[in-house]
Each structure stands twice: as C-alpha cells, then as structure tokens.
Design a protein around this motif. Structure first.
Motif, PDB file in Angstrom:
ATOM      1  N   PRO A 142       7.827   6.328   0.755  1.00 15.43           N
ATOM      2  CA  PRO A 142       6.398   5.731   0.465  1.00 15.43           C
ATOM      3  C   PRO A 142       6.403   5.195  -0.670  1.00 15.43           C
ATOM      4  CG  PRO A 142       6.294   7.909   1.113  1.00 15.43           C
ATOM      5  CD  PRO A 142       7.689   7.660   1.009  1.00 15.43           C
ATOM      6  N   SER A 143       5.313   4.028  -0.794  1.00 16.65           N
ATOM      7  CA  SER A 143       5.536   3.056  -1.989  1.00 16.65           C
ATOM      8  C   SER A 143       3.797   3.327  -2.489  1.00 16.65           C
ATOM      9  CB  SER A 143       5.981   1.531  -1.751  1.00 16.65           C
ATOM     10  OG  SER A 143       5.030   0.994  -0.516  1.00 16.65           O
ATOM     11  N   MET A 144       3.451   2.601  -3.486  1.00 15.47           N
ATOM     12  CA  MET A 144       2.103   2.556  -3.973  1.00 15.47           C
ATOM     13  C   MET A 144       1.466   1.168  -3.454  1.00 15.47           C
ATOM     14  SD  MET A 144       2.544   4.153  -7.855  1.00 15.47           S
ATOM     15  CE  MET A 144       0.632   3.847  -8.162  1.00 15.47           C
ATOM     16  N   ARG A 145       0.690   1.210  -2.625  1.00 13.52           N
ATOM     17  CA  ARG A 145       0.092  -0.094  -2.140  1.00 13.52           C
ATOM     18  C   ARG A 145      -1.569   0.378  -1.950  1.00 13.52           C
ATOM     19  NH1 ARG A 145       4.321  -0.607   1.560  1.00 13.52           N
ATOM     20  NH2 ARG A 145       2.871  -0.312   3.338  1.00 13.52           N
ATOM     21  N   PRO A 146      -2.510  -0.533  -1.910  1.00 18.66           N
ATOM     22  CA  PRO A 146      -3.727  -0.270  -1.747  1.00 18.66           C
ATOM     23  C   PRO A 146      -3.763  -0.385  -0.192  1.00 18.66           C
ATOM     24  CG  PRO A 146      -3.529  -2.402  -2.531  1.00 18.66           C
ATOM     25  CD  PRO A 146      -2.310  -1.986  -2.643  1.00 18.66           C
ATOM     26  N   LYS A 147      -4.830   0.390   0.323  1.00 18.97           N
ATOM     27  CA  LYS A 147      -5.488   0.075   1.776  1.00 18.97           C
ATOM     28  C   LYS A 147      -4.455   0.844   2.520  1.00 18.97           C
ATOM     29  CE  LYS A 147      -8.544  -2.344   3.259  1.00 18.97           C
ATOM     30  NZ  LYS A 147      -9.147  -3.573   3.975  1.00 18.97           N
ATOM     31  N   ASP A 171     -12.859   5.100  -1.999  1.00 14.38           N
ATOM     32  CA  ASP A 171     -12.560   4.613  -3.429  1.00 14.38           C
ATOM     33  C   ASP A 171     -11.082   4.669  -3.646  1.00 14.38           C
ATOM     34  OD1 ASP A 171     -15.269   4.231  -3.693  1.00 14.38           O
ATOM     35  OD2 ASP A 171     -15.630   6.037  -4.787  1.00 14.38           O
ATOM     36  N   HIS A 172     -10.398   5.719  -3.348  1.00 14.71           N
ATOM     37  CA  HIS A 172      -9.057   5.897  -3.365  1.00 14.71           C
ATOM     38  C   HIS A 172      -8.115   4.869  -3.064  1.00 14.71           C
ATOM     39  CE1 HIS A 172      -5.549   8.689  -5.374  1.00 14.71           C
ATOM     40  NE2 HIS A 172      -5.096   7.789  -4.232  1.00 14.71           N
ATOM     41  N   VAL A 173      -8.508   4.844  -1.730  1.00 14.43           N
ATOM     42  CA  VAL A 173      -7.388   3.922  -0.830  1.00 14.43           C
ATOM     43  C   VAL A 173      -7.412   2.394  -1.150  1.00 14.43           C
ATOM     44  CG1 VAL A 173      -7.468   5.340   1.203  1.00 14.43           C
ATOM     45  CG2 VAL A 173      -9.081   3.608   0.940  1.00 14.43           C
ATOM     46  N   LEU A 174      -8.641   2.098  -2.233  1.00 12.59           N
ATOM     47  CA  LEU A 174      -8.859   0.533  -2.471  1.00 12.59           C
ATOM     48  C   LEU A 174      -8.189   0.584  -3.787  1.00 12.59           C
ATOM     49  CD1 LEU A 174     -12.542   0.126  -1.658  1.00 12.59           C
ATOM     50  CD2 LEU A 174     -10.569  -0.891  -0.362  1.00 12.59           C
ATOM     51  N   GLY A 175      -7.897   1.717  -4.521  1.00 12.42           N
ATOM     52  CA  GLY A 175      -7.422   1.501  -5.970  1.00 12.42           C
ATOM     53  C   GLY A 175      -5.863   0.923  -5.948  1.00 12.42           C
ATOM     54  N   PHE A 178      -9.015   8.283   9.763  1.00 11.39           N
ATOM     55  CA  PHE A 178      -8.858   7.115  10.736  1.00 11.39           C
ATOM     56  C   PHE A 178      -9.912   6.013  10.656  1.00 11.39           C
ATOM     57  CE2 PHE A 178      -6.546  10.647  12.091  1.00 11.39           C
ATOM     58  CZ  PHE A 178      -5.119  10.297  12.197  1.00 11.39           C
ATOM     59  N   GLU A 179     -11.023   6.193   9.966  1.00 13.24           N
ATOM     60  CA  GLU A 179     -12.108   5.343   9.742  1.00 13.24           C
ATOM     61  C   GLU A 179     -12.284   4.735   8.500  1.00 13.24           C
ATOM     62  OE1 GLU A 179     -15.202   7.714  11.271  1.00 13.24           O
ATOM     63  OE2 GLU A 179     -15.177   9.152   9.745  1.00 13.24           O
ATOM     64  N   LEU A 180     -11.113   4.715   7.527  1.00 20.55           N
ATOM     65  CA  LEU A 180     -11.173   4.267   6.270  1.00 20.55           C
ATOM     66  C   LEU A 180     -11.000   2.569   6.219  1.00 20.55           C
ATOM     67  CD1 LEU A 180      -9.307   7.189   4.456  1.00 20.55           C
ATOM     68  CD2 LEU A 180     -11.757   6.646   4.684  1.00 20.55           C
ATOM     69  N   GLY A 181     -10.681   2.257   7.260  1.00 22.23           N
ATOM     70  CA  GLY A 181     -10.291   0.713   7.407  1.00 22.23           C
ATOM     71  C   GLY A 181      -9.257   0.195   6.912  1.00 22.23           C
ATOM     72  N   CYS A 182      -8.056   1.175   6.922  1.00 21.69           N
ATOM     73  CA  CYS A 182      -6.891   0.968   6.125  1.00 21.69           C
ATOM     74  C   CYS A 182      -5.657   1.500   7.066  1.00 21.69           C
ATOM     75  CB  CYS A 182      -6.669   1.634   4.672  1.00 21.69           C
ATOM     76  SG  CYS A 182      -6.694   3.457   5.141  1.00 21.69           S
ATOM     77  N   SER A 183      -4.375   0.868   6.767  1.00 22.90           N
ATOM     78  CA  SER A 183      -3.285   1.220   7.491  1.00 22.90           C
ATOM     79  C   SER A 183      -3.089   2.815   7.299  1.00 22.90           C
ATOM     80  CB  SER A 183      -1.933   0.516   7.259  1.00 22.90           C
ATOM     81  OG  SER A 183      -2.153  -1.016   7.211  1.00 22.90           O
ATOM     82  N   VAL A 184      -2.688   3.254   8.692  1.00 17.84           N
ATOM     83  CA  VAL A 184      -2.303   4.972   8.638  1.00 17.84           C
ATOM     84  C   VAL A 184      -0.734   5.156   8.781  1.00 17.84           C
ATOM     85  CG1 VAL A 184      -2.526   7.108   9.810  1.00 17.84           C
ATOM     86  CG2 VAL A 184      -4.510   5.503   9.687  1.00 17.84           C
ATOM     87  N   CYS A 185      -0.163   5.500   7.931  1.00 16.44           N
ATOM     88  CA  CYS A 185       1.284   5.913   7.853  1.00 16.44           C
ATOM     89  C   CYS A 185       1.499   7.338   8.434  1.00 16.44           C
ATOM     90  CB  CYS A 185       2.127   5.497   6.575  1.00 16.44           C
ATOM     91  SG  CYS A 185       1.557   3.954   5.934  1.00 16.44           S
ATOM     92  N   PRO A 186       2.354   7.328   9.653  1.00 15.72           N
ATOM     93  CA  PRO A 186       2.356   8.894  10.015  1.00 15.72           C
ATOM     94  C   PRO A 186       3.541   9.429   9.347  1.00 15.72           C
ATOM     95  CG  PRO A 186       2.044   7.301  11.907  1.00 15.72           C
ATOM     96  CD  PRO A 186       2.366   6.368  10.600  1.00 15.72           C
ATOM     97  N   VAL A 187       3.682  10.473   9.233  1.00 15.80           N
ATOM     98  CA  VAL A 187       4.592  11.284   8.555  1.00 15.80           C
ATOM     99  C   VAL A 187       4.937  12.820   9.435  1.00 15.80           C
ATOM    100  CG1 VAL A 187       5.829  12.601   6.655  1.00 15.80           C
ATOM    101  CG2 VAL A 187       4.048  10.726   6.125  1.00 15.80           C
ATOM    102  N   ALA A 188       5.969  12.866   9.996  1.00 13.66           N
ATOM    103  CA  ALA A 188       6.330  14.000  10.919  1.00 13.66           C
ATOM    104  C   ALA A 188       7.113  14.975  10.083  1.00 13.66           C
ATOM    105  CB  ALA A 188       7.037  13.704  12.485  1.00 13.66           C
ATOM    106  N   ILE A 189       6.692  16.417  10.415  1.00 12.09           N
ATOM    107  CA  ILE A 189       7.613  17.203   9.292  1.00 12.09           C
ATOM    108  C   ILE A 189       8.120  18.403  10.576  1.00 12.09           C
ATOM    109  CG2 ILE A 189       7.715  19.007   7.689  1.00 12.09           C
ATOM    110  CD1 ILE A 189       5.486  17.613   6.301  1.00 12.09           C
TER     111      ILE A 189
END
Length: 376
Positions: A159-164, A230-234, A262-273
C-alpha cells in the motif's frame, strides 16, 4: 411436496449450510393430508409453534457459529504420542516463551527510547517527526510478530500513501492490525479499549492518525464520519484501514460490512487475511478472553501462520448503492480468503435483539413457510 412427516430443507432458503428443519422437529410432529393429497391449513397451524422454534434454533446456530473458536482434534492421548506432546509443551513454555518475552522486551526498550525523544523533541519539525514515528510503529509491530514466530506471506503491491483511498479487511483478531501495520503504517479506525491497550491507543497510535470510537456513544458516529472524510482527503496522511465487519469473526465466515467505508467517495482497496490454524487459532473472542491472554496464547504456540492479499482497488459503479458496493467488496475478500458469507450483522454479537423482537421474526418465518407449503 415430500412424504408426510417431512419438510423440505430447501424451503428455508437459508444460505448457510442449508439446514434441515426436520432435524429440529420433535419426533411426534407430523402433518396429516386429505384423502385427495391436499394439505390442510389447520394441520400446518397445529405445528406452527414447532416451526417457529425450529426457525429460531437455525438462526441462533448459524449466527453464533461465526464467533466460536473451533479447537483442534486431540491427537496426543495414546502411549507413543503423549511423551512427544509433553516434550512440545516443555519447548513451547520453557524455551520459546521466555525467548519471545525477551525479544518483545528488547523491542519495547528500543522503541520507547527512540519514540519518546522523537515525539517530544521534534515538535517543530512535523514532517520529519511523522516519518520517524511511522517507522518506529512499524518496528514495534515487527517485534510483536516476531514474538509469535509469525510467518506472514504478503501478496500484491505494498500500500502507498495516496489521497482518496481506504483499505478494508476482514477481521479475526486485533493482531490483524499488527500484521498489516508492520508492512505499512496504517491509520486505523478501531473500538476504544480499556487497560494498557487503551493507553497505547491514546498515545502511540494517535501519532499515526488512528481514529477511535465507542459503540455505546451514538454521537461518536457523526464525529467519526467527519474524521474519516477529512482523513481520506489528506495528501500526507497515512493510508486509512477499516475493518467493516465491526467485530472479530472466527476466520471461517464474513458477516455484513458496514457501509460507512463505502460512502466516502473514494477508492476502496480490499485486503484479505487468512490464518492457517495448523499451530494456533488466531481468533480473538473478546467476550471470553482478554487481549493479554490472547497474546499469551499466541506466544506459547509454535507459530502464527497467515497470508495477506492486497487486492485490486474497487470503485462504486453507476447506480450502485453503498450497501451493494460493500457486498461486492465483501464477496471479493471472501472468495480470495476462502471464507463463507453469512447475512448477519456483527453488532448483534454485542447487542442481541429482545426476545419479543426475535419471537416476531421467528413467527414471520414460520408464516412464510406455511404459505409456501400451502401453495404446493
């Protein structure tokens, strides 16, 4: 329709293991038929209490099995294996465990001797301080994983540091966060815990932007939702990690995902454990075991083995609701980790419905069964 005295199991339309209602009926329950083969409604009404009880038993069983730990089958109770088992106990408790405690102690000494000066002496250099604190949190998490002899295999790009963007994962134990954190310093949204875990949350983990909430506080939901947006926009914020199930599930099933992520208006990255239970069951039942005892259980096992998959980012489709988006992502995670999907809300683990509410639901289920049988 099936022969007298039997109810077809497919009538229940439950997704989980297709339970058979006949197994829950008392031996004396039977259904009489008219000479012409037509089922009389009054005969069905006579057994409706039994149907209601059967429906309740099925629902309770399929829900509670998501939060049960399945102990391994005993293998050591014979003459030639028992001495080997005793030898293993001696090795795990008197050799591995002290060594792991030493490793964890050294880790804490290194961490605290570095984190405290960085946190308090670099307050005027925020970017440098955040980078160093991020590295130190990853370091202490690595020491935690080493104290369990963790064997973790990561699949996919780091994972990388990207907004949204927001990462969502299935949830088995609080160690999920530690395993993911040693690879990338996530900011996680998590239930506020008491004791030493709560102290770490309010001090060390605050430095990586973690967000805490209390289930008993209704006003926390609005506050947390605003913090998430606020966090996902930073741009410089750590990647946000959410466990949308809202509770620990035993790594055999996935319960319903909350729609907030899922209603934050951003990409969702699934992680399976997915944990391999060959050495230890990593499931944490917080209602029966403190996290300290859970860590001791892991530290006295042979090893913690698991796989982590970082999956392709997903975006909400045109015309797709947040709930449908959440279910689609849950299906992706469940398929990759080999978990069964069940239609239950994980919060029922903490707040079960009242007996009257359950009775109404069970009665409704029985009435729908009666209508189906009557149509046949």
């Amino acid at each position: 329709m099936s022969s007298p005295g039997k109810l077809n199991s497919s009538s229940s339309e439950l997704d989980l293991d297709r339970p058979n209602l006949e197994d829950y009926l008392p031996s004396g329950a039977s259904i009489q038929q008219e000479p012409h083969g037509k089922l009389r409604l009054r005969d069905l009404l006579d057994i409706s209490p039994t149907l209601t009880e059967a429906a309740g038993a099925i629902i309770d069983d399929s829900f509670t099995r998501c939060f049960k730990s399945n102990p391994p089958e005993p293998w050591n109770w014979n003459v030639y294996l028992f001495p080997l088992w005793c030898f293993g106990v001696v090795v795990r408790y008197f050799i591995l465990f002290p060594a792991r405690v030493l490793v964890l102690t050294i880790g804490w000494i290194i961490f605290l001797s570095s984190f405290i000066p960085v946190h308090f002496l670099l307050k005027g250099h925020d970017k440098l301080r955040k980078n160093l604190e991020r590295c130190l949190v990853e370091l202490i998490c690595s020491f935690f994983v080493a104290s369990w002899t963790g064997v973790v295999k990561y699949h996919g790009p780091r994972p990388s540091m990207r907004p949204k963007q927001v990462f969502v994962a299935n949830h088995t134990s609080m160690i999920d966060f530690i395993i993911l954190e040693q690879m990338t310093a996530f900011a996680v949204i998590m239930q506020k815990h008491p004791g030493w875990v709560g102290l770490l949350q309010s001090t060390i983990l605050e430095s990586v932007g973690c967000i805490w909430f209390n289930r008993s506080e209704a006003k926390d939901r609005e506050i947390v939702t605003k913090k998430l947006r606020d966090h996902v926009l930073g741009v410089d914020n750590n990647p946000l990690l959410i466990f949308p199930e809202g509770t620990c599930v035993n790594n055999h099933y996935t319960v319903m995902f909350k729609k907030g992520a899922f209603e934050l208006g951003c990409s969702v990255c699934p992680v399976a454990i997915k944990y391999n239970k060959i050495f230890v069951d990593a499931f944490w039942n917080s209602k029966k075991q403190s996290f300290t005892m859970h860590l001791l259980q892991l530290m006295t096992s042979w090893a913690v083995v698991c796989d982590v998959w970082y999956l392709e980012p997903q975006n909400i489709r045109p015309g797709e609701s947040p709930i449908e988006f959440a279910e689609r992502v849950r299906d992706i995670i469940s398929t990759r980790a080999g978990l069964k999907k069940v239609p239950w809300d994980g919060y029922l683990k903490y707040s079960r419905p009242s007996p009257k509410h359950r009775e109404r639901k069970q009665q409704s289920f029985a009435e729908s069964m009666l209508r189906r049988l009557e149509e046949k």
